[in-house]
Structures are given as C-alpha cells and as structure tokens.
Design a protein around this motif. Structure first.
Motif, PDB file in Angstrom:
ATOM      1  N   HIS A  86       0.773  -1.372   0.081  1.00  0.00           N
ATOM      2  CA  HIS A  86      -0.162  -0.129  -0.043  1.00  0.00           C
ATOM      3  C   HIS A  86       0.808   1.212   0.015  1.00  0.00           C
ATOM      4  CE1 HIS A  86      -3.374  -2.749   0.857  1.00  0.00           C
ATOM      5  NE2 HIS A  86      -4.105  -1.661   0.526  1.00  0.00           N
ATOM      6  N   ASP A  87       2.131   1.215   0.198  1.00  0.00           N
ATOM      7  CA  ASP A  87       3.154   2.309   0.114  1.00  0.00           C
ATOM      8  C   ASP A  87       3.415   2.373  -1.283  1.00  0.00           C
ATOM      9  OD1 ASP A  87       3.473   2.866   2.763  1.00  0.00           O
ATOM     10  OD2 ASP A  87       4.834   1.251   3.017  1.00  0.00           O
ATOM     11  N   PRO A  88       3.619   3.509  -1.818  1.00  0.00           N
ATOM     12  CA  PRO A  88       3.852   3.906  -3.292  1.00  0.00           C
ATOM     13  C   PRO A  88       5.257   3.171  -3.786  1.00  0.00           C
ATOM     14  CG  PRO A  88       4.415   5.900  -1.970  1.00  0.00           C
ATOM     15  CD  PRO A  88       3.847   4.967  -0.765  1.00  0.00           C
ATOM     16  N   LEU A  89       5.118   2.718  -4.959  1.00  0.00           N
ATOM     17  CA  LEU A  89       6.424   1.868  -5.577  1.00  0.00           C
ATOM     18  C   LEU A  89       7.739   2.820  -5.426  1.00  0.00           C
ATOM     19  CD1 LEU A  89       7.273  -0.614  -7.151  1.00  0.00           C
ATOM     20  CD2 LEU A  89       6.606   0.274  -9.083  1.00  0.00           C
ATOM     21  N   LEU A  90       7.366   4.056  -5.757  1.00  0.00           N
ATOM     22  CA  LEU A  90       8.377   5.032  -5.729  1.00  0.00           C
ATOM     23  C   LEU A  90       9.198   5.102  -4.490  1.00  0.00           C
ATOM     24  CD1 LEU A  90       9.566   7.371  -7.599  1.00  0.00           C
ATOM     25  CD2 LEU A  90       8.003   8.939  -6.489  1.00  0.00           C
ATOM     26  N   SER A  91       8.295   4.800  -3.554  1.00  0.00           N
ATOM     27  CA  SER A  91       9.428   4.727  -2.126  1.00  0.00           C
ATOM     28  C   SER A  91      10.030   3.521  -1.641  1.00  0.00           C
ATOM     29  CB  SER A  91       8.351   5.232  -0.832  1.00  0.00           C
ATOM     30  OG  SER A  91       7.239   4.150  -0.818  1.00  0.00           O
ATOM     31  N   LEU A  92       9.800   2.327  -2.513  1.00  0.00           N
ATOM     32  CA  LEU A  92      10.089   1.225  -2.237  1.00  0.00           C
ATOM     33  C   LEU A  92      11.461   0.682  -3.065  1.00  0.00           C
ATOM     34  CD1 LEU A  92       6.769  -0.646  -1.703  1.00  0.00           C
ATOM     35  CD2 LEU A  92       8.372   0.142   0.102  1.00  0.00           C
ATOM     36  N   ASP A  93      11.135   0.973  -4.503  1.00  0.00           N
ATOM     37  CA  ASP A  93      11.892   0.338  -5.355  1.00  0.00           C
ATOM     38  C   ASP A  93      13.270   0.725  -5.798  1.00  0.00           C
ATOM     39  OD1 ASP A  93      13.177  -1.116  -7.716  1.00  0.00           O
ATOM     40  OD2 ASP A  93      11.347  -0.856  -8.822  1.00  0.00           O
ATOM     41  N   GLY A  94      14.523  -0.105  -5.039  1.00  0.00           N
ATOM     42  CA  GLY A  94      15.732   0.475  -5.106  1.00  0.00           C
ATOM     43  C   GLY A  94      16.400   0.011  -6.320  1.00  0.00           C
ATOM     44  N   GLY A  95      16.036  -0.535  -7.262  1.00  0.00           N
ATOM     45  CA  GLY A  95      16.570  -0.926  -8.524  1.00  0.00           C
ATOM     46  C   GLY A  95      16.821  -2.441  -8.522  1.00  0.00           C
ATOM     47  N   VAL A  96      17.495  -2.834  -9.524  1.00  0.00           N
ATOM     48  CA  VAL A  96      18.076  -4.245  -9.863  1.00  0.00           C
ATOM     49  C   VAL A  96      18.596  -4.940  -8.439  1.00  0.00           C
ATOM     50  CG1 VAL A  96      19.190  -5.965 -11.226  1.00  0.00           C
ATOM     51  CG2 VAL A  96      17.950  -4.326 -12.066  1.00  0.00           C
ATOM     52  N   ASP A  97      19.643  -3.964  -7.933  1.00  0.00           N
ATOM     53  CA  ASP A  97      20.500  -4.526  -6.839  1.00  0.00           C
ATOM     54  C   ASP A  97      20.042  -3.852  -5.520  1.00  0.00           C
ATOM     55  OD1 ASP A  97      21.567  -2.222  -7.610  1.00  0.00           O
ATOM     56  OD2 ASP A  97      23.514  -2.740  -7.347  1.00  0.00           O
ATOM     57  N   GLY A  98      18.932  -2.947  -5.733  1.00  0.00           N
ATOM     58  CA  GLY A  98      18.701  -2.395  -4.434  1.00  0.00           C
ATOM     59  C   GLY A  98      19.478  -1.089  -4.101  1.00  0.00           C
ATOM     60  N   CYS A  99      20.334  -0.807  -5.049  1.00  0.00           N
ATOM     61  CA  CYS A  99      21.489   0.153  -4.430  1.00  0.00           C
ATOM     62  C   CYS A  99      21.413   1.442  -5.479  1.00  0.00           C
ATOM     63  CB  CYS A  99      22.804  -0.386  -4.485  1.00  0.00           C
ATOM     64  SG  CYS A  99      23.196  -1.565  -3.108  1.00  0.00           S
ATOM     65  N   ASP A 100      20.373   1.570  -6.562  1.00  0.00           N
ATOM     66  CA  ASP A 100      20.275   2.649  -7.292  1.00  0.00           C
ATOM     67  C   ASP A 100      20.449   3.888  -6.417  1.00  0.00           C
ATOM     68  OD1 ASP A 100      19.929   0.775  -9.321  1.00  0.00           O
ATOM     69  OD2 ASP A 100      18.236   1.373  -9.718  1.00  0.00           O
ATOM     70  N   PHE A 101      19.661   4.249  -5.434  1.00  0.00           N
ATOM     71  CA  PHE A 101      19.757   5.583  -5.049  1.00  0.00           C
ATOM     72  C   PHE A 101      20.767   5.562  -3.871  1.00  0.00           C
ATOM     73  CE2 PHE A 101      15.280   4.808  -6.103  1.00  0.00           C
ATOM     74  CZ  PHE A 101      14.828   6.144  -6.424  1.00  0.00           C
ATOM     75  N   TYR A 102      21.401   4.614  -3.241  1.00  0.00           N
ATOM     76  CA  TYR A 102      22.728   4.645  -2.623  1.00  0.00           C
ATOM     77  C   TYR A 102      23.800   5.291  -3.526  1.00  0.00           C
ATOM     78  CZ  TYR A 102      20.315   1.594   0.990  1.00  0.00           C
ATOM     79  OH  TYR A 102      19.524   1.299   1.893  1.00  0.00           O
ATOM     80  N   ARG A 103      23.820   4.538  -4.774  1.00  0.00           N
ATOM     81  CA  ARG A 103      24.901   4.997  -5.597  1.00  0.00           C
ATOM     82  C   ARG A 103      24.659   6.276  -6.174  1.00  0.00           C
ATOM     83  NH1 ARG A 103      23.410   1.001  -8.738  1.00  0.00           N
ATOM     84  NH2 ARG A 103      24.654  -0.473  -7.787  1.00  0.00           N
ATOM     85  N   SER A 104      23.479   6.885  -6.321  1.00  0.00           N
ATOM     86  CA  SER A 104      23.325   8.279  -6.657  1.00  0.00           C
ATOM     87  C   SER A 104      23.682   9.195  -5.711  1.00  0.00           C
ATOM     88  CB  SER A 104      22.078   8.193  -7.419  1.00  0.00           C
ATOM     89  OG  SER A 104      21.699   7.631  -8.435  1.00  0.00           O
TER      90      SER A 104
END
Length: 284
Positions: free
Chosen positions: A210-228
């Motif tokens: 029920h939470d927005p996908l935008l707030s959950l999905d970190g990419g293929v390895d989960g690290c897209d946002f950490y990387r950026s």
C-alpha cells in the motif's frame, strides 16, 4: 463486526482484538486501542467514554482493515518517535525501524541543541525523520527534499501540525541534482531512500504494497539510490556526515560503494530487532 447494542468499552475492545487475531493481524491489542480512540475522536484510548463510542465508524474501519489495508492508511495516522504523523497512499509509512536514525543523530549532535545549524532530510516522505529531529534540536533548520510533489505536500502538513514550519524548507528534486542546492553549511544529511530489490517487491507483505512503489523500489540490486546519493555528494565535494538507512541484505554492497568512492564508514548500527539498519558515512 461489532453489534450496535454493545456499549461497554472493554467488551468492544475484546471483540476487536478477537476479530483481528482471527484474521492473523499482529499487534491486535494496540490496533484495537487506536481504532476505538480514533473512531471516538479521542487521541488517547484512556480518555474514551461510552458516550464517545461510534460503532458505525469502528465497523467501517474494521471492514477495511480485514480487507488487508494497513490501519495507518485507513486513519491516515502513524506514530513515530514522539509524535503522530499524517500519512496516505503517497508516502511510505513511518516505521519503528527508522527510529534508530533519530536516536543515533541525537547521540551524536545532542551537544548542539543550543547551536543554530542546518541539515537535510533526503527522500523525506512524511518528513518523520527530519521533523522528529527538529523537535529535539530546537535551534536546527531542515531542508526536506523529495522527488514527489505529493509526498512533499504530506510533509508540509506534518510540519504545520507540529508547529515546525518556521524551521522547515522544502525542495522538489531528484535527490541532490537541483542546481540551486548548496551544501557548504549543511551539518549532516539523513536519508531513508528506496532500497528494496526490484524483483523482491512482489514478495513484500500485502500491507507494505500500500506504500507507493516510488518509495520502495531500489533497482535491480537495491542500490540505485545509494549509488546516486554517494556519487552526487562526491561530485558536490560535500564535507560532512551522511546517515543512511539500509536493508541488511544490501549492507555489503553499500559498504563497498562507500569505500570505492573515497568516503569512510564511522559506524553501523542495528535496529530494535537486531538487523543492521544504519550506516554513518563521512566525506572528507
């Protein structure tokens, strides 16, 4: 459902608890108190009287809850740290796991309570991290950054409700990419970015979805946002600390990412369930 002729609060409470438990809903006692107090227009269950009871509203909430919708999304409220935060389908619900970030920052910066300084809540969502810190650090100011205008609207509601709007600023931005952003006077950055591995999204429990996908999905390895985030801070020549919430499954990848980009890890802390949940990073 609760019969209209039942007026005893203790009986209604027991019936709600029983109903929730039969449907395998955790924290049934706590949720029962919240349902009764919310439906009765009271902030505290202990202040509810029989005259306050609204059985129709209780049953309406129960119907949605038994359908799998999280209680927080039904009543648009979730407790975090010392306050109640407004939440809706546009934001990630505040979670107790994240309180370790607030606790750790207060341990590190509690001595600065009387000093005026600035910090950033990145991927702010409801604003629960930054606003909880503003409430504790009385001379601090926070810049809340989120890519979602809808999330920032929720953030502003919470800032107003907690009377923290005078020390809050808001920026709609894809992380730290806004050209107007200056970090030379930022004491620290706190962030709970999306970190769920894309292929694991559908494995999450129904309530989390029920939470927005935008707030959950970190990419293929989960690290897209950490990387950026780490690359942006490196390019911006930020000199300060970053408090990152992590998923234990991506901890090693985040550690490698940090070290490969010339930053240092000051500590890693566990949440209340003993899961690695926080990495404190310093950029020199």
């Amino acid at each position: 459902m609760i019969a209209e002729n039942i007026k005893e609060i203790s009986k209604i409470f027991d019936d709600i608890v029983s109903t929730l438990k039969k449907n395998h809903i955790n924290n049934a006692e706590n949720e029962s108190r919240i349902i009764i107090s919310y439906a009765s227009g009271k902030k505290n269950f202990n202040f509810v009287s029989e005259a306050d009871l609204n059985i129709d509203k209780i049953n309406s909430i129960l119907k949605e809850r038994l359908g799998g919708k999280p209680l927080s999304k039904i009543i648009n409220q979730k407790g975090f740290w010392n306050d109640i935060f407004y939440t809706n389908e546009d934001t990630l619900d505040p979670r107790a796991d994240s309180e370790i970030l607030v606790e750790s920052i207060l341990d590190d910066y509690g001595f600065m309570k009387m000093k005026k300084f600035n910090f950033i809540d990145l991927c702010s969502g409801t604003g629960c991290l930054g606003l909880s810190l503003l409430g504790e650090l009385s001379n601090s100011h926070c810049l809340f950054i989120d890519i979602s205008h809808k999330a920032l609207k929720v953030n502003k509601i919470n800032s107003n409700q907690l009377n923290l709007d005078k020390r809050s600023k808001f920026l709609a931005s894809d992380l730290l990419s806004d050209s107007s952003l200056k970090l030379n006077n930022i004491e620290f950055i706190v962030s709970n970015p999306p970190y769920i591995i894309s292929s694991d999204i559908q494995k999450l429990n129904f309530e989390t979805l029920h939470d927005p996908l935008l707030s959950l999905d970190g990419g293929v390895d989960g690290c897209d946002f950490y990387r950026s985030i780490i690359l942006q801070l490196k390019n911006l020549k930020y000199k300060g600390c970053l408090y990152l919430e992590i998923d234990p499954t991506v901890k090693d990848d985040v550690i490698k990412l940090v070290l490969d980009n010339g930053a240092n890890i000051l500590y890693i802390k566990q949440d209340y369930l003993k899961n690695d949940r926080l990495i404190k990073i310093i950029f020199l």
